[in-house]
Design a protein around this motif. Structure first.
Motif, short mmCIF file in Angstrom:
data_model
loop_
_atom_site.label_atom_id
_atom_site.label_comp_id
_atom_site.label_asym_id
_atom_site.label_seq_id
_atom_site.Cartn_x
_atom_site.Cartn_y
_atom_site.Cartn_z
N UNK A 183 -6.46 3.24 5.97
CA UNK A 183 -6.02 1.87 5.85
C UNK A 183 -6.82 1.33 4.67
N UNK A 184 -6.04 0.83 3.68
CA UNK A 184 -6.77 0.40 2.37
C UNK A 184 -6.30 -1.03 2.63
N UNK A 185 -7.29 -2.02 2.09
CA UNK A 185 -7.01 -3.31 2.36
C UNK A 185 -7.90 -4.00 1.07
N UNK A 186 -7.67 -5.32 0.78
CA UNK A 186 -8.12 -5.95 -0.40
C UNK A 186 -8.45 -7.52 -0.13
N UNK A 187 -9.31 -8.18 -0.69
CA UNK A 187 -9.61 -9.30 -1.14
C UNK A 187 -9.60 -9.67 -2.35
N UNK A 188 -8.62 -10.24 -2.88
CA UNK A 188 -8.65 -10.67 -4.18
C UNK A 188 -9.40 -11.63 -4.67
N UNK A 189 -9.85 -12.65 -3.78
CA UNK A 189 -11.07 -13.53 -3.94
C UNK A 189 -12.18 -13.21 -4.39
N UNK A 211 0.77 -1.17 -0.05
CA UNK A 211 0.00 -0.12 0.04
C UNK A 211 0.95 1.33 -0.21
N UNK A 212 0.10 2.16 -0.55
CA UNK A 212 0.88 3.68 -0.34
C UNK A 212 -0.39 4.57 -0.30
N UNK A 213 -0.04 5.69 0.45
CA UNK A 213 -1.04 6.55 1.06
C UNK A 213 -0.50 7.94 0.83
N UNK A 214 -1.71 8.98 0.62
CA UNK A 214 -1.52 10.38 0.38
C UNK A 214 -1.08 10.54 1.90
#
Length: 120
Positions: free
Chosen positions: A68-74, A57-60
């Motif tokens: 906080x950014x998160x991800x679920x690829x499925x 992740x990268x943030x402003x």
């Protein structure tokens, strides 16, 4: 075709929290980076957070330590957890993705936007 649908915006008092969601659907073979952008009234759109397929992740700078950014690829889903919100965070927040379709096409996709309003 690939579509992005955001949800979770709303009105919150300064210091409060919101969680935005973005779900990608359609003829998706793979999704590379996903981002959250925002555009405040009278200002240019700016990138708030980026997450790679691997979860980096990268943030402003102004949101570091609060968002906080998160991800679920499925599930082809990303979230943006926003804490300690400030009035200057008020904006329309847009989800963005770089993806490949099953037709081997590269597509750049934007969601419709969700409004976040932070009151003092």
């Amino acid at each position: 075709q690939v579509q992005l649908v955001e949800s979770g915006g709303g009105l919150v008092q300064a210091g409060g929290s919101l969680r935005l969601s973005c779900v990608a659907s359609g003829s998706i073979f793979s999704i590379n980076d996903m981002d959250w952008y925002r555009q405040a009234p009278g200002k240019q759109r700016e990138v708030v957070a980026t997450i790679t397929n691997g979860g980096s992740t990268n943030y402003l700078y102004s949101v570091k330590g609060r968002f906080t950014m998160s991800r679920d690829n499925a599930k082809n889903t990303v979230w943006l957890q926003m804490n300690s919100l400030k009035t200057e965070d008020t904006a329309v927040y847009y989800c963005h993705a770089d993806a490949h379709t099953y037709l081997s096409e590269y597509v750049e996709v934007w969601g419709q936007g969700t409004l976040v309003t932070v009151s003092s």
